[in-house]
Design a protein around this motif. Structure first.
Motif, mmCIF file in Angstrom:
data_model
loop_
_atom_site.group_PDB
_atom_site.id
_atom_site.type_symbol
_atom_site.label_atom_id
_atom_site.label_comp_id
_atom_site.label_asym_id
_atom_site.label_seq_id
_atom_site.Cartn_x
_atom_site.Cartn_y
_atom_site.Cartn_z
ATOM 1 N N ASP A 550 0.820 -1.216 0.000
ATOM 2 C CA ASP A 550 0.000 0.000 0.000
ATOM 3 C C ASP A 550 0.850 1.260 0.000
ATOM 4 O O ASP A 550 0.485 2.279 -0.596
ATOM 5 C CB ASP A 550 -0.934 -0.005 1.220
ATOM 6 C CG ASP A 550 -2.232 -0.753 0.957
ATOM 7 O OD1 ASP A 550 -2.502 -1.065 -0.215
ATOM 8 O OD2 ASP A 550 -2.977 -1.010 1.921
ATOM 9 N N VAL A 551 2.004 1.225 0.661
ATOM 10 C CA VAL A 551 2.909 2.374 0.634
ATOM 11 C C VAL A 551 3.534 2.526 -0.751
ATOM 12 O O VAL A 551 3.522 3.599 -1.356
ATOM 13 C CB VAL A 551 4.012 2.222 1.699
ATOM 14 C CG1 VAL A 551 5.064 3.327 1.528
ATOM 15 C CG2 VAL A 551 3.424 2.295 3.103
ATOM 16 N N LEU A 552 4.054 1.447 -1.283
ATOM 17 C CA LEU A 552 4.800 1.510 -2.540
ATOM 18 C C LEU A 552 3.909 1.792 -3.745
ATOM 19 O O LEU A 552 4.369 2.326 -4.757
ATOM 20 C CB LEU A 552 5.576 0.212 -2.748
ATOM 21 C CG LEU A 552 6.634 -0.086 -1.662
ATOM 22 C CD1 LEU A 552 7.269 -1.442 -1.897
ATOM 23 C CD2 LEU A 552 7.693 1.008 -1.632
ATOM 24 N N LEU A 553 2.617 1.440 -3.632
ATOM 25 C CA LEU A 553 1.677 1.710 -4.720
ATOM 26 C C LEU A 553 0.882 2.991 -4.483
ATOM 27 O O LEU A 553 -0.093 3.262 -5.166
ATOM 28 C CB LEU A 553 0.720 0.523 -4.886
ATOM 29 C CG LEU A 553 1.392 -0.782 -5.330
ATOM 30 C CD1 LEU A 553 0.409 -1.946 -5.222
ATOM 31 C CD2 LEU A 553 1.914 -0.648 -6.761
ATOM 32 N N ALA A 554 1.326 3.782 -3.486
ATOM 33 C CA ALA A 554 0.705 5.077 -3.160
ATOM 34 C C ALA A 554 -0.764 4.943 -2.781
ATOM 35 O O ALA A 554 -1.560 5.846 -3.006
ATOM 36 C CB ALA A 554 0.866 6.049 -4.338
ATOM 37 N N ARG A 555 -1.132 3.813 -2.203
ATOM 38 C CA ARG A 555 -2.494 3.623 -1.729
ATOM 39 C C ARG A 555 -2.637 4.035 -0.260
ATOM 40 O O ARG A 555 -3.743 4.276 0.221
ATOM 41 C CB ARG A 555 -2.895 2.154 -1.885
ATOM 42 C CG ARG A 555 -3.041 1.697 -3.337
ATOM 43 C CD ARG A 555 -3.226 0.200 -3.391
ATOM 44 N NE ARG A 555 -3.712 -0.253 -4.690
ATOM 45 C CZ ARG A 555 -3.978 -1.522 -4.979
ATOM 46 N NH1 ARG A 555 -3.809 -2.458 -4.056
ATOM 47 N NH2 ARG A 555 -4.412 -1.860 -6.168
ATOM 48 N N ASP A 556 -1.513 4.060 0.452
ATOM 49 C CA ASP A 556 -1.500 4.473 1.853
ATOM 50 C C ASP A 556 -0.899 5.869 1.893
ATOM 51 O O ASP A 556 0.313 6.053 1.927
ATOM 52 C CB ASP A 556 -0.667 3.477 2.664
ATOM 53 C CG ASP A 556 -0.599 3.834 4.150
ATOM 54 O OD1 ASP A 556 -1.274 4.791 4.559
ATOM 55 O OD2 ASP A 556 0.141 3.143 4.878
ATOM 56 N N LYS A 557 -1.795 6.877 1.865
ATOM 57 C CA LYS A 557 -1.344 8.263 1.736
ATOM 58 C C LYS A 557 -0.408 8.642 2.880
ATOM 59 O O LYS A 557 -0.728 8.460 4.043
ATOM 60 C CB LYS A 557 -2.540 9.209 1.697
ATOM 61 C CG LYS A 557 -3.368 9.057 0.433
ATOM 62 C CD LYS A 557 -4.468 10.100 0.370
ATOM 63 C CE LYS A 557 -5.087 10.089 -1.011
ATOM 64 N NZ LYS A 557 -6.284 9.359 -1.151
ATOM 65 N N LYS A 558 0.758 9.172 2.497
ATOM 66 C CA LYS A 558 1.798 9.588 3.437
ATOM 67 C C LYS A 558 2.209 8.454 4.376
ATOM 68 O O LYS A 558 2.690 8.689 5.484
ATOM 69 C CB LYS A 558 1.341 10.807 4.245
ATOM 70 C CG LYS A 558 1.067 12.034 3.377
ATOM 71 C CD LYS A 558 0.707 13.250 4.210
ATOM 72 C CE LYS A 558 0.468 14.458 3.312
ATOM 73 N NZ LYS A 558 0.091 15.665 4.084
ATOM 74 N N ALA A 559 1.976 7.220 3.919
ATOM 75 C CA ALA A 559 2.354 6.028 4.693
ATOM 76 C C ALA A 559 1.742 6.049 6.094
ATOM 77 O O ALA A 559 2.339 5.542 7.045
ATOM 78 C CB ALA A 559 3.876 5.907 4.766
ATOM 79 N N GLY A 560 0.532 6.596 6.181
ATOM 80 C CA GLY A 560 -0.086 6.751 7.507
ATOM 81 C C GLY A 560 -0.303 5.436 8.225
ATOM 82 O O GLY A 560 0.066 5.285 9.400
ATOM 83 N N ARG A 561 -0.920 4.464 7.535
ATOM 84 C CA ARG A 561 -1.184 3.177 8.189
ATOM 85 C C ARG A 561 0.122 2.431 8.488
ATOM 86 O O ARG A 561 0.247 1.762 9.507
ATOM 87 C CB ARG A 561 -2.115 2.331 7.313
ATOM 88 C CG ARG A 561 -3.506 2.934 7.153
ATOM 89 C CD ARG A 561 -4.471 1.955 6.479
ATOM 90 N NE ARG A 561 -4.080 1.637 5.109
ATOM 91 C CZ ARG A 561 -4.430 2.341 4.043
ATOM 92 N NH1 ARG A 561 -5.156 3.449 4.186
ATOM 93 N NH2 ARG A 561 -4.052 1.967 2.828
ATOM 94 N N TYR A 562 1.082 2.563 7.586
ATOM 95 C CA TYR A 562 2.376 1.915 7.773
ATOM 96 C C TYR A 562 3.073 2.469 9.020
ATOM 97 O O TYR A 562 3.640 1.719 9.825
ATOM 98 C CB TYR A 562 3.230 2.147 6.528
ATOM 99 C CG TYR A 562 4.543 1.405 6.522
ATOM 100 C CD1 TYR A 562 4.629 0.111 6.012
ATOM 101 C CD2 TYR A 562 5.704 1.997 7.003
ATOM 102 C CE1 TYR A 562 5.837 -0.577 5.990
ATOM 103 C CE2 TYR A 562 6.917 1.322 7.000
ATOM 104 C CZ TYR A 562 6.977 0.038 6.492
ATOM 105 O OH TYR A 562 8.163 -0.639 6.482
ATOM 106 N N LEU A 563 3.020 3.780 9.190
ATOM 107 C CA LEU A 563 3.663 4.399 10.344
ATOM 108 C C LEU A 563 3.001 3.981 11.652
ATOM 109 O O LEU A 563 3.681 3.751 12.660
ATOM 110 C CB LEU A 563 3.635 5.924 10.195
ATOM 111 C CG LEU A 563 4.562 6.513 9.121
ATOM 112 C CD1 LEU A 563 4.271 7.988 8.918
ATOM 113 C CD2 LEU A 563 6.016 6.304 9.514
#
Length: 785
Positions: A550-563
C-alpha cells in the motif's frame, strides 16, 4: 417516490404531531394514537394546520401504534392505523398532498442485546404496514430510529408488504452516532443497499447540532436526503423547546446548500415554524450533489471502505481445517468466534464466512454463525456459499451491508443469487468461471467477468459494489496460469473499472514453504491492481506485505497506516503463540462460556468476594470507561455485561454450595413512571446494575407513584431509579419523588431519560441525574458501595 429533477423545488414536511397534541390538552399517560379513533376531527385539524402552513407531506398519528406499545389501549393495531390514515386523508385529499404512514421504534431492543427477535420485530412492523397501505397512505416513513437492525426489520416489512415508497430517518447524538453506536455512514450504506427511497435525520437535536451530521449523510449516499430537526433542545421545566420560529428558520438556511430535497420539523415545531420554513424554501431548488462512488461494506459501528489492499480473513472456512470442521459438526460457536477475534486482532478488515460441510444444515448454520459473530465482532462479513438458501438466511439476519461470495458466469447461478444481493443490499464477488470450468487464458476470464458485471448492473447492483475474482490456481500444477491471473486482474481493472479479489493462499497448495509463495504472489497481485486479498492475517509476513504494498503503490497516503504499525517499534509477531484467555478478556469480548470457565478456575485460587471485587468489577469498569470514551458502544457494553453475569452466576453457585447467603451489593428499585410506556433505557440500566452485583427490583413501565413508594418501604430500598422519555410524563416523575419524600422513605433517587437535564432533575427533587447506564452504576457505587 417519484423521480425529482434538478428543477423541482423543496418538498416541505410537517412538524411535531406530539407537540400539537400536548398543546391541545393531551392528558399525561394518554396514548396519542387512540385519538385518531376517539377524536379524529382533532387529528385532522392538526394535519390541516400544517398543510395550511405550506406542508406537502403529513405524517399520520401512528408513531407508537405498534403491537407492543398499543397493548392494552383498547384498540387493535389495524383500528389505530386505519383511523389515523383516514384522519390524515381527510385533511389531504388524494392529489392535494401526501400522507405518510408514520412508523416509530418498537420500544424494545432486538437480539442479541435485547430479547426481541428480528422476525418478531418484522411482524410487528408488517402489522402496521398492511392496514396503512390499504387505508390509502402514499408512502411509508420509518422515523426516530436508533438501532440499525430494527431499521432493517422495518424496511423489509414495508418492502415485502406494500408497494409504497419507503423513507427512513434515524436520530443521532452530536457525535454522529445513535445511542446504539450506529454511524451516519453505516446508516447510509445499509439503507441505500436495502432499497430505501430516501434517508434522513430527525429528532433529538436542533438545526445547528444536526447540520454537521447532515453534511456527512449527504456525502455518504446518492439517495435523496430529508431533515426534520427539533425546535432546538428541550427545556423540561417549561415543556417547550428553546428556539423560536424565526430562529429555527435562520438556522435552517445552511441546509439549502447541502442538496437535501425535503425539510420539515420534529418535536416543538408548530405550524408557524413550518410556515416560515416554506417561505424560506419558496422558489429555490436543491443544490446539486456530487455522486458517491466509494465502495463500502459495514456493520452499524464500523464502515470499511475498500481502498488500498483490503484484508479479508480466510479462517472461518472448513476447507483443510480439521478443528473448524469439528467445531461446525459440534455446533461449537466459541471456537468459531475465537477465530473471528484472532483475525480481527491480527488486522483483518472483513471476515469471510463459509460453513458449507456435508452432514450439517448449512442454511441454519449460516444464520447461527452470522448472528453469533455479530455479538463479538464489528467487522463486516463476506458470506461465502453455493447454497442460495444459506445466503438468504445469512443475509436476512446480517446487520449492515455485507459481501456475497460467490456468483460465477453460469446463468442459473446469477439468476438465483443476484436478486438476493439486490434485495438485501450486498456487494457481490463474481468468480471468473462458468459451466466449462476455469478458463486458462486471461481474455477468457475477462469475458466471464464482463458477463457477470453486465448481469449485476441489470439486477440493479452498481459497479462500485462488484468485485471480480480472477481466480488463483496452484503454481504446483498450473504454473503458467499464474501470469494469466495477474493479466486478468489488470484487464478487469482497466476495462471494467470494478474492484478485484483473490484467494491468495491457493497459489502455494502442494508446495513447501507456502508462506514464501503466498507473500510473493500477494505482492505481485497488489501491483496488478488487487483490491481484496483473502488471506490468513495471523501470518506476519502476509500483513507486512499488505502494508508495504500500500505504501509503494501510493495507496496508503503519506504512509499513515504503515507508520501506525511500525514507527515506534518493530511490530509484534502477529502469529505469536496464543496466551490463555483471562476473565478480563472474556468480559471485554462478551464470551459467556469463557467467563464461566475462567471464574471456575479463579475460584480454586481465591475467594468469591475477592474475585468479585478484584477481577469482575474492575473488568466491567474497564469496559465502562471505553464506553464513556466512545471506543465501545451499547451492544458491546451489554455483551460484556452478559459475560459478567455468567461469571457472577458461577460465584453465586459457589457461595450457595458452602451454605452462605448470596452476595449482593444492595437492592435498587427501577421503574418507568406513570403514563410512560418507553422502557428501553430503564431495561439497559437494569442489566448493567445487575452485572455489577446489585439486586434490581424492576417494576416495569407505566408505574403509579404509590406503587413505587409501597415497594420501596416494604423492600427497604435505599436507591430508586426513575425513567421518563416524554415531557408529558415528567409530572409523574416529580409526583413520585414527592410521595417518596412525604412517606419519609430513607432512599436516594436518580432519574434519567431523553427529555431530562441535570438542572431539571435537581428541581424536581432527585438526588442524581444519570445520563446513561454507566453513570447509574457510578451512582449506585456512591450510595450503596
Amino acid at each position: 417516490m417519484e423521480k425529482r429533477t434538478g428543477n423541482d423545488g423543496y418538498l416541505i414536511l410537517d412538524g411535531g404531531m406530539g407537540t400539537m397534541l400536548q398543546s391541545a390538552g393531551l392528558a399525561g399517560g394518554q396514548r396519542p394514537e387512540t385519538l385518531s379513533v376517539t377524536e379524529a376531527e382533532k387529528i385532522t385539524a392538526i394535519h390541516r394546520a400544517y398543510l395550511d402552513a405550506g406542508a406537502q407531506v403529513v405524517y399520520t398519528n401512528t408513531f407508537g401504534a405498534n403491537g407492543l406499545k398499543a397493548e392494552g389501549c383498547g384498540y387493535s393495531v389495524q383500528e389505530l392505523v386505519t383511523a389515523s390514515v383516514r384522519a390524515a386523508r381527510a385533511a389531504a385529499p388524494t392529489g392535494s398532498a401526501r400522507v405518510a404512514l408514520d412508523i416509530g421504534p418498537l420500544g424494545e431492543l432486538l437480539e442479541p442485546v435485547g430479547t426481541l427477535s428480528f422476525e418478531e420485530a418484522y411482524e410487528l412492523f408488517a402489522e402496521m404496514v398492511r392496514p396503512g397501505a390499504a387505508a390509502g397512505a402514499d408512502l411509508v416513513v420509518i422515523e426516530t430510529m436508533t438501532d440499525l437492525y430494527e431499521v432493517k426489520a422495518a424496511v423489509l416489512a414495508a418492502k415485502e408488504n406494500c408497494a409504497l415508497p419507503v423513507w427512513v430517518s434515524m436520530t443521532f447524538e452530536e457525535s454522529g452516532r445513535t445511542f446504539t453506536g450506529c454511524s451516519v455512514e453505516a446508516m447510509a450504506a445499509t439503507l441505500e443497499g436495502l432499497g430505501a427511497d430516501a434517508v434522513g435525520i430527525n429528532c433529538s437535536l436542533g438545526p445547528v447540532e444536526i447540520l454537521p451530521i447532515a453534511k456527512r449523510l449527504c456525502a455518504a449516499t446518492n439517495l435523496p436526503v430529508f431533515i426534520k430537526p427539533n425546535a432546538g433542545l428541550p427545556d423540561p421545566e417549561s415543556g417547550s423547546y428553546d428556539i423560536t420560529p424565526e430562529q429555527f428558520c435562520a438556522q435552517m438556511e445552511p441546509y439549502l446548500e447541502l442538496g437535501v430535497f425535503a425539510l420539515g420539523g420534529c418535536c416543538g415545531t408548530t405550524p408557524e415554524y413550518i410556515r416560515r420554513l416554506a417561505a424560506l424554501c419558496g422558489g429555490r431548488v436543491p443544490a446539486a450533489r456530487q455522486p458517491v462512488e466509494a465502495s463500502v461494506v459495514c456493520t452499524p459501528t464500523l464502515v470499511q471502505q475498500v481502498e488500498g489492499l483490503t484484508v479479508v480473513g480466510e479462517r472461518i472456512n472448513p476447507t483443510g481445517k480439521k478443528l473448524f470442521k469439528q467445531a461446525l459438526l459440534d455446533g461449537n460457536m466459541d471456537y468459531i468466534l475465537t477465530q473471528a477475534l484472532s483475525q480481527k486482532e491480527a488486522g483483518a478488515q472483513i471476515l469471510d464466512v463459509n460453513v458449507g460441510l456435508p452432514g450439517i444444515d448449512e442454511p441454519a448454520m449460516m444464520e447461527q454463525v452470522v448472528k453469533s459473530l455479530q455479538t463479538v465482532s464489528d467487522l463486516p462479513l463476506q458470506l461465502d456459499s453455493s447454497d442460495p438458501e444459506a445466503l438468504r438466511r445469512g443475509l436476512r439476519v446480517y446487520n449492515g451491508k455485507p459481501i456475497v461470495n460467490s456468483v460465477n458466469g453460469e446463468q442459473k447461478v446469477l439468476d438465483a443469487v443476484l436478486p438476493l444481493c439486490k434485495k438485501y443490499g450486498a456487494a457481490v464477488v463474481g468468480l471468473t468461471l462458468d459451466g466449462n470450468g476455469i478458463p486458462m487464458k486471461a481474455e477468457q476470464r475477462f469475458a466471464v467477468a464482463e458477463k457477470i458485471v453486465s448481469a449485476c448492473e441489470a439486477a440493479g447492483i452498481p459497479r462500485r459494489d462488484i468485485y471480480i475474482d480472477c481466480l488463483t490456481l496452484t503454481a504446483s500444477a498450473q504454473q503458467k496460469e499464474v501470469a494469466e491471473t495477474l493479466a486478468a486482474i489488470r484487464m478487469v481493472k482497466e476495462r471494467l473499472g470494478v474492484r478485484t479479489v483473490l484467494g491468495v493462499s491457493n497459489i502455494s497448495f502442494g508446495l513447501p514453504n507456502r508462506e514464501l509463495l503466498n507473500h510473493s504472489f500477494l505482492t505481485m497481485a497488489a501491483a496488478a491492481g488487487l483490491d481484496l486479498a483473502i488471506i490468513n492475517p495471523n501470518v506476519t509476513s502476509m500483513m507486512d506485505a499488505v502494508r508495504a504494498a500500500d505504501v509503494l503503490l501510493a495507496r496508503d497516503k503519506k504512509a499513515g497506516r504503515y507508520l501506525v504499525a511500525y514507527a515506534n517499534a518493530a511490530p509484534a509477531p502477529l502469529a505469536a503463540a496464543k496466551r490463555e484467555m483471562t476473565i478480563e478478556d472474556a468480559i471485554y469480548r462478551g464470551f459467556k462460556a469463557e467467563a464461566r470457565q475462567c471464574t471456575q478456575e479463579l475460584l480454586l485460587k481465591m475467594g468469591e468476594l475477592r474475585l468479585v471485587n478484584e477481577r469482575l468489577i474492575p473488568a466491567l469498569d474497564a469496559v465502562g470507561a471505553e464506553f464513556e470514551a466512545g471506543k465501545l458502544f451499547l451492544p458491546q457494553l451489554l455483551q460484556a455485561a452478559s459475560a459478567a453475569q455468567a461469571a457472577f452466576e458461577v460465584v453465586k453457585l459457589s457461595i450457595a454450595s458452602k451454605g452462605r447467603p448470596p452476595v449482593s451489593k444492595g437492592k435498587i428499585l427501577v421503574a418507568t413512571v406513570k403514563g410512560d410506556i418507553h422502557d428501553i433505557g430503564k431495561n439497559i440500566v437494569k442489566v448493567i446494575l445487575e452485572n455489577y452485583g446489585y439486586d434490581v427490583i424492576d417494576l416495569g413501565r407505566d408505574v403509579a407513584a404509590e406503587r413505587v413508594v409501597k415497594t420501596a418501604q416494604e423492600q427497604g430500598i435505599r436507591l430508586v431509579g426513575l425513567s421518563a422519555l416524554m415531557t408529558t410524563t415528567l409530572a409523574s416523575m416529580e409526583q413520585t419523588i414527592r410521595l417518596l419524600r412525604e412517606a419519609a422513605v430513607d432512599c436516594r433517587v436518580f432519574v434519567g431519560g431523553a427529555v431530562l437535564t441535570p438542572g431539571y432533575a435537581k428541581r424536581i427533587g432527585a438526588d442524581y441525574y444519570a445520563k446513561d447506564a454507566k453513570q447509574a452504576v457510578d451512582i449506585a457505587k456512591e450510595v450503596l458501595g
